[in-house]
Design an enzyme around this catalytic site. Structure first.
Site, PDB file in Angstrom:
ATOM      1  N   GLY A 150       0.833  -1.203   0.000  1.00  0.00           N
ATOM      2  CA  GLY A 150       0.000   0.000   0.000  1.00  0.00           C
ATOM      3  C   GLY A 150       0.863   1.245   0.000  1.00  0.00           C
ATOM      4  O   GLY A 150       1.893   1.302   0.666  1.00  0.00           O
TER       5      GLY A 150
ATOM      6  N   SER B 229     -16.693  18.070   1.375  1.00  0.00           N
ATOM      7  CA  SER B 229     -15.961  18.184   2.636  1.00  0.00           C
ATOM      8  C   SER B 229     -16.838  18.650   3.780  1.00  0.00           C
ATOM      9  O   SER B 229     -17.687  19.519   3.640  1.00  0.00           O
ATOM     10  CB  SER B 229     -14.810  19.168   2.481  1.00  0.00           C
ATOM     11  OG  SER B 229     -14.288  19.448   3.754  1.00  0.00           O
TER      12      SER B 229
ATOM     13  N   GLU C   5      -5.723   3.302   8.006  1.00  0.00           N
ATOM     14  CA  GLU C   5      -7.112   2.845   8.069  1.00  0.00           C
ATOM     15  C   GLU C   5      -7.192   1.318   8.152  1.00  0.00           C
ATOM     16  O   GLU C   5      -8.203   0.772   8.599  1.00  0.00           O
ATOM     17  CB  GLU C   5      -7.895   3.366   6.851  1.00  0.00           C
ATOM     18  CG  GLU C   5      -9.410   3.217   6.984  1.00  0.00           C
ATOM     19  CD  GLU C   5     -10.197   3.754   5.784  1.00  0.00           C
ATOM     20  OE1 GLU C   5      -9.593   4.442   4.929  1.00  0.00           O
ATOM     21  OE2 GLU C   5     -11.404   3.480   5.709  1.00  0.00           O
TER      22      GLU C   5
ATOM     23  N   HIS D 135     -17.979   6.168   4.299  1.00  0.00           N
ATOM     24  CA  HIS D 135     -16.838   7.010   4.036  1.00  0.00           C
ATOM     25  C   HIS D 135     -15.543   6.427   4.592  1.00  0.00           C
ATOM     26  O   HIS D 135     -14.482   6.514   3.979  1.00  0.00           O
ATOM     27  CB  HIS D 135     -17.129   8.362   4.677  1.00  0.00           C
ATOM     28  CG  HIS D 135     -15.977   9.289   4.692  1.00  0.00           C
ATOM     29  ND1 HIS D 135     -15.343   9.676   3.537  1.00  0.00           N
ATOM     30  CD2 HIS D 135     -15.350   9.925   5.698  1.00  0.00           C
ATOM     31  CE1 HIS D 135     -14.371  10.511   3.850  1.00  0.00           C
ATOM     32  NE2 HIS D 135     -14.326  10.670   5.146  1.00  0.00           N
TER      33      HIS D 135
ATOM     34  N   GLY E  95      -0.581   4.578   0.219  1.00  0.00           N
ATOM     35  CA  GLY E  95      -1.310   5.775   0.633  1.00  0.00           C
ATOM     36  C   GLY E  95      -0.481   6.535   1.646  1.00  0.00           C
ATOM     37  O   GLY E  95       0.732   6.346   1.736  1.00  0.00           O
ATOM     38  N   LEU E  96      -1.137   7.378   2.423  1.00  0.00           N
ATOM     39  CA  LEU E  96      -0.376   8.173   3.385  1.00  0.00           C
ATOM     40  C   LEU E  96       0.430   7.291   4.321  1.00  0.00           C
ATOM     41  O   LEU E  96       1.618   7.528   4.550  1.00  0.00           O
ATOM     42  CB  LEU E  96      -1.320   9.059   4.193  1.00  0.00           C
ATOM     43  CG  LEU E  96      -1.857  10.283   3.456  1.00  0.00           C
ATOM     44  CD1 LEU E  96      -2.765  11.079   4.369  1.00  0.00           C
ATOM     45  CD2 LEU E  96      -0.718  11.151   2.967  1.00  0.00           C
ATOM     46  N   ALA E  97      -0.205   6.268   4.871  1.00  0.00           N
ATOM     47  CA  ALA E  97       0.497   5.423   5.833  1.00  0.00           C
ATOM     48  C   ALA E  97       1.612   4.627   5.152  1.00  0.00           C
ATOM     49  O   ALA E  97       2.752   4.614   5.621  1.00  0.00           O
ATOM     50  CB  ALA E  97      -0.479   4.492   6.540  1.00  0.00           C
ATOM     51  N   GLY E  98       1.295   3.995   4.045  1.00  0.00           N
ATOM     52  CA  GLY E  98       2.270   3.124   3.377  1.00  0.00           C
ATOM     53  C   GLY E  98       3.449   3.899   2.815  1.00  0.00           C
ATOM     54  O   GLY E  98       4.613   3.536   3.027  1.00  0.00           O
TER      55      GLY E  98
ATOM     56  N   ARG F 238     -19.728  13.434  13.013  1.00  0.00           N
ATOM     57  CA  ARG F 238     -20.283  12.845  11.796  1.00  0.00           C
ATOM     58  C   ARG F 238     -21.409  11.855  12.061  1.00  0.00           C
ATOM     59  O   ARG F 238     -22.434  11.876  11.387  1.00  0.00           O
ATOM     60  CB  ARG F 238     -19.169  12.141  11.032  1.00  0.00           C
ATOM     61  CG  ARG F 238     -18.199  13.121  10.471  1.00  0.00           C
ATOM     62  CD  ARG F 238     -17.044  12.452   9.816  1.00  0.00           C
ATOM     63  NE  ARG F 238     -16.226  13.468   9.155  1.00  0.00           N
ATOM     64  CZ  ARG F 238     -15.075  13.223   8.566  1.00  0.00           C
ATOM     65  NH1 ARG F 238     -14.586  12.003   8.558  1.00  0.00           N
ATOM     66  NH2 ARG F 238     -14.415  14.185   7.977  1.00  0.00           N
TER      67      ARG F 238
END
Lengths: 668, 250, 228
Positions: free
Chosen positions: A43, A287, A456, A432, A45-48, A340
């Site tokens: 992955g 948003s 996530e 979401h 994304g931000l984390a990966g 939310r």
């Protein structure tokens, strides 16, 4: 399988000092040893991407895998609103503790204290790191960083880059990763999908991938494996996730012994563009920052509702006294800025009562008229316009709103064909984010030694509900500032382990299992498309495990999913060939895993006899209809095992709150 | 409103084979996105046990940059500043014939049908499209104020989604808009100044190596860019490149 | 060497060569037009012939003219090589082509340049070449030791044929389109793009691309009609 003991491994000591002390005393891997150790990151994304880049900087040999054609396309890129950090630049009373407390409370007391505190603690470093990478955050005229507020909190701590914060942060992480790729410390495998984990002597030692262009099944080994593969929102078919977002990497880990924690904790985002038809492939989020200025309402009178649905009138025609600003009415303290889950449920209630304003009856208004007027008047005053006309006020106000939300308004108009400056937006909640994920301890390690999960993909920080602008924070915290340290707790024991060979029987077995699974899917040659099964699965999960759930529905849902799974393996049609670029086969493997996850979600939701955060059980609510938690019986993480006999078995990690008092969440 | 469309779609088995157009009929409606209309076509093809059309897509909200197709001669179709996934069918008329082709550029070889290989962009970034700061080395975020307008300008360039429409639109198959946007993003913030000269030379060298064409300032890239990135960035890159060639030791 | 690599190997350097030589040629056109307008003086070419004599005999101008020939050749060769390279880089063509995203001229610079080149050969053949090999009559003017070439007469003879006038007009049309894109493009390549000045440059470029070819066009048309 024997009893699985879930140890959180939270270090001892005062909450505020745990991470610092732990970092100072944990086992490390010396630089000369790091050079000999391989790490797989799945992955980007931000984390990966942030994890891979940082591990590369530290000297590990990193292999990075993404199913996309470029690491930069991961779905973190779509996050709009911003990223939280307890910088207290606004001098409005923010602090690490407050961010921690807001996150714990926002998560309805179902997350692990120590993890959340650490998240709040490193949040400030993330901003510094991103600024240094050149992320163009919004700034004030004085050149300093700007902030805005978000739902569920009373301070301004959200940093943002217009409505494209996720994109800018991901580009930062992607560039850091690219830098490591240029030095050879990170090797990037684009268009490779992970289809299995390989365990040797109980430890995660590699993965099996499919080269999506050639269909080739490949073996990759390492001393440990890090999964940063995102959430499973697409189990609902319609969600704000990208079309390719999937649970497969995490689910394959589950099928190799990892546990799926709190899968029923899914977040329904309150401000999305409503569904317009059966062909719909995904939902688009607007948003949450829009709720800073937009007022949510529905018409009080059914006549007005019907007229709007039939297109005979529009929102502006409803007189002020006939509007129900239900969030402001029900939650005066937070108004339109409630968290939310609360906002979503309130929209559902309004629509269930028949006040929905779209032809499908599933939409509420988000109205900017008041904001436009307010900003217009203020601007007229500051420009020195005496007695401005209504048209002038509107013009000036629209300009201000355009500056703040222009790209979102534009997107809304592109999709719906309606001009949100002139008529109120129509919005409806949509799936979401998924708070649930692979169970991990304080080191972000799953119960499978050497298998880590970030972002996530893990369950650890958001409890039963995530606050806005916290997902980006968690992804980057895990990748930049947590895993680079905690991975050492495992790898320090592996410095004598030579490079792992891919020739062993474990790799052989895993590769054969993958091939058998693919052959099975290709071999069905039934009559229904993968997409049609995915749609049906999504409808079942949304119906029975969506915004509100009940025991009867969940049992039925589980049954329906089982039947659907059986039908899937009997009648699915996957065209083309295994040994070529075949997007339909990719979808088929993902839907197959979603079918198993979906069932697990039903089981989890049925098990949790309380309402908390995103999990709302109709049987458990207060007299006013608000969610009712059961702290005595359910203050635990439900981690599910999928056994070899396809049984779903519960393991519990009790949550121990030492620093915050468990209260009923009130935003009234 | 329901609509009936004729689609002329480029089908190509793989990079080696010769492609051709095939014509399909599809029923759509005006609220569908362009890709949802293609989904309908693919479902139809699958039900006839034919191979669906391969096209790249992911986020479907205009930000991931996956979608890559040329609709009636225009990358991302007829709507200004919009990616394919955000084009809705209300832009077209009932009975229209729509021609859909892959991006065509030397440095973007076709993989299958409408999908092309854009990995050259990654290699341009790897050549120098970053600021060399290791995690943990950063000073406080507010230690270095940046003029608001300057930050906005950097953002305008950083808005690039790496979709490659600029290359597809360019009659020369040039990647100057992409490269210049990337260089501009990093050179407009003070943090990027340190490596500026080297970055510019390395990225341009890589761009040239990938076989992209040379910019002749047609402006087609700017007109088709879904994020409306300006060719002002190209001028900035030209300036920066000349400056680094003449002004540095390298 | 680095400068050679820059000017003839790097994409931006190669474009810089196009830009600088182009700008030189743009300047030349102004000088050339001012000189040629003397054809319309109405003194049977006395002014023009003396001007032409000066231009072909002054050592400094002679030297500059070698520079001009060199830049024309460089602009041509570099331009054709870029066009050839770009043709490969853009791979195959689209089935549907649109001019909605860019001007026709900007995409046809090589074609327009080739038209201008062909025109240039014809033009040089008509005047420069004839003068060099002496296929021209000579006249005497007071104050000159030698007879000087009657280039004016040559111009009148040439422009008395309608088909030649048409060829010239076509060549100038090509030049107009080439300049229409080339003028502003040269500045963009130099890296000069500015919110305040670029619109000015663009406007100037458009005006230049119309006025200069128009100025040149007046000459054959005027002479053709005056001599009928």
């Amino acid at each position: 399988m024997g009893e699985i003991k879930l140890e959180s491994k939270v270090p001892k000591g005062e909450l505020a000092e745990k991470w610092t002390k732990y970092r100072g005393s944990m086992n490390l891997v010396a630089p000369n040893n790091k050079r000999r150790i391989d790490v797989i990151v799945v992955g980007t994304g931000l984390a990966g991407a942030s994890a891979a880049a940082t591990l590369g900087e530290l000297g590990y040999n990193v292999k990075v895998f993404t199913f996309h054609d470029s690491p930069r396309r991961a779905h973190s890129i779509a996050a709009q609103g911003g990223i939280n950090a307890a910088k207290n630049y606004q001098n409005d009373g923010d602090s690490t503790y407050r961010l921690f407390y807001d996150t714990i409370k926002g998560g309805d007391y179902r997350s692990r204290e120590a993890n959340v505190y650490r998240l709040a603690e490193v949040s400030t470093e993330i901003i510094d790191q991103c600024v240094a990478q050149g992320v163009p955050f919004a700034r004030e005229y004085g050149g300093l960083l700007a902030n805005r507020s978000f739902g569920g909190v009373q301070v301004s701590r959200t940093f943002y880059a217009r409505g494209q914060t996720g994109q800018q942060l991901l580009i930062g992480a992607y560039q850091a990763l690219s830098r490591q790729a240029s030095t050879g410390k990170c090797k990037i495998y684009n268009r490779h999908e992970m289809l299995d984990i390989v365990k040797i002597d109980g430890k995660a030692r590699g993965i099996i991938t499919r080269n999506l262009l050639t269909g080739e099944i490949e073996r990759h080994s390492a001393h440990c494996v890090v999964l940063a593969t995102g959430g499973y929102g697409n189990v609902f078919y319609l969600s704000t996730n990208a079309m390719g977002s999937n649970v497969s990497a995490a689910w394959r880990a589950v099928r190799r012994g990892a546990l799926m924690a709190n899968p029923c904790f899914t977040q329904i985002h309150p401000t999305c563009i409503p569904v317009s038809g059966d062909y719909q492939s995904k939902l688009t989020l607007m948003s949450e920052s829009l709720r800073n200025d937009g007022r949510v309402w529905v018409p009080k009178k059914m006549d007005d509702v019907m007229a709007i649905r039939e297109g005979r009138m529009n929102g502006n025609d409803v007189p002020e006294e006939d509007r129900d600003y239900y969030l402001e009415r029900r939650y005066p303290a937070f108004g339109n800025l409630v968290p939310r889950d609360v906002a979503s449920r309130a929209a559902k209630v309004a629509c269930d009562e028949g006040h929905g304003v779209s032809p499908t009856g599933l939409a509420v208004f988000l109205d900017f008229a008041a904001a436009i007027e307010r900003y217009g008047k203020a601007e007229a005053f500051s420009l020195g316009v005496a007695n401005p006309s209504e048209a002038k006020i509107r013009e000036l106000g629209e300009k201000i709103v355009k500056n703040k939300y222009g790209n979102l308004f534009q997107m809304y108009e592109k999709i719906t064909g309606e001009d949100p400056y002139k008529v109120p937006m129509k919005i409806f909640p949509a799936v979401h984010y998924t708070m649930g994920g692979l169970w991990v301890d304080y080191n972000l390690e799953t119960n499978v030694p050497g298998l880590f999960a970030l972002g996530e993909a893990n369950f650890s920080d958001h409890g039963a509900n995530r606050l806005g602008a916290s997902a980006l924070m968690q992804g980057l915290a895990d990748g930049y500032f947590v895993i680079p340290y905690t991975i050492g707790t495992f790898l320090s024991g592996e410095i004598r382990t030579p490079q792992i060979t891919t020739d062993g029987p474990e790799f052989e077995e895993a590769e054969n299992a993958v091939k058998a699974r693919l052959e099975r899917l290709m071999g069905v040659q039934g009559n229904q498309s993968v997409e049609s099964f995915h749609r049906r699965l999504g409808k079942i999960v949304w119906e029975y495990c969506g915004m509100s759930r009940n025991a009867e529905g969940l049992k039925k849902g589980q049954q329906l999913i089982r039947e659907l799974r059986e039908e899937f393996y009997r009648d699915v049609y996957v065209p083309g060939d295994m040994n070529e670029y075949n997007p339909e086969l990719e979808k088929a493997t993902r839907v197959a895993d979603f079918l198993e996850l979906g069932e697990t979600m039903m089981v989890d939701a049925l098990n949790r006899n309380e309402s908390c955060g995103g999990h709302f059980r109709e049987e458990y609510r207060s007299e006013e209809g608000e969610a009712k938690r059961d702290d005595v019986n359910y203050t635990y993480v439900a981690a599910w095992q999928w056994t070899d006999k396809d049984e779903i078995v519960l393991h519990k990690e009790d949550l121990d709150f030492k620093n915050v008092e468990l209260k009923t969440r009130s935003y009234k | 409103m329901d609509m009936k469309l004729r689609l002329k779609i480029w089908r190509q088995k793989n990079a080696e084979s010769k492609g051709h157009f095939e014509t399909y009929e599809v029923n759509a409606n005006e609220h569908m996105s362009f890709l949802e209309m293609l989904d309908v076509l693919n479902e139809q093809l699958i039900s006839e046990k034919k191979e669906p059309v391969v096209f790249e897509h992911d986020c479907r909200e205009g930000i991931c940059g996956s979608c890559s197709m040329v609709i009636n001669g225009r990358p991302h179709g007829p709507v200004q500043g919009t990616t394919t996934c955000q084009v809705h069918m209300r832009t077209f008329k009932n009975g229209d014939t729509i021609t859909i082709e892959p991006y065509r550029a030397g440095a973007f070889p076709v993989i299958k049908d409408l999908s092309v290989d854009r990995s050259s962009f990654d290699r341009i970034i790897q050549a120098g499209g970053f600021i060399s700061v290791n995690t943990g080395q950063a000073p406080d975020g507010n230690a270095l104020p940046i003029e608001k307008e300057q930050a906005e300008k950097a953002f305008d360039a950083a808005a690039c989604i790496g979709c490659g429409a600029c290359v597809a639109a360019c009659p020369n198959g040039s990647a100057m808009l992409f490269t210049s946007a990337k260089v501009s993003h990093l050179s407009l913030v003070p943090q990027g100044q340190v490596e500026h000269s080297k970055r510019v030379q390395d990225m341009v060298a890589q761009m040239d190596k990938e076989g992209f064409g040379m910019c002749s300032n047609t402006g087609a890239c700017e007109a088709e860019c879904p994020k409306e990135i300006s060719i002002e960035n190209i001028a900035r890159l030209n300036r920066a490149y000349m400056g680094s060639v003449f002004g540095s030791q390298k | 060497m680095w400068i050679f690599n820059f000017l003839f190997k790097s994409s931006i350097g190669r474009k810089l060569v196009m830009s600088l030589t182009g700008l030189f040629l743009i300047t030349f056109l102004v000088v050339h037009l001012i000189g040629n307008l003397q054809l319309l003086y109405g003194d049977d070419g006395a002014t023009f012939n003396q001007y032409a004599y000066f231009m072909t005999n002054n050592p400094l101008i002679k030297f500059t003219s070698y520079g001009l020939y060199f830049f024309i050749i460089l602009h041509t060769i570099q331009g054709l090589m870029i066009a050839f390279f770009n043709k490969q880089a853009s791979a195959s063509k689209y089935a549907v082509n649109t001019n909605e995203n860019s001007s026709w001229a900007s995409k046809k610079m090589a074609l327009l340049g080739t038209i201008i080149l062909v025109f240039l050969f014809i033009h040089m053949g008509d005047f420069w070449f004839r003068m060099k090999i002496g296929w021209i009559s000579y006249v005497e003017y007071p104050g000159y030791d030698v007879e000087i070439a009657n280039l004016y007469e040559r111009v009148v003879i040439t422009y008395s044929k309608l088909w030649i006038v048409i060829i010239y007009l076509l060549g100038l049309l090509g030049l107009a389109f080439h300049l229409n894109h080339g003028f502003a493009s040269a500045f963009q390549t130099l890296g000069l793009n500015h919110k305040k000045y670029t619109p000015l440059i663009n406007g100037l470029g458009k005006a230049y691309s119309i006025l200069i070819p128009l100025g040149f066009a007046i000459i054959p048309i005027y002479i053709y009609f005056i001599n009928r």
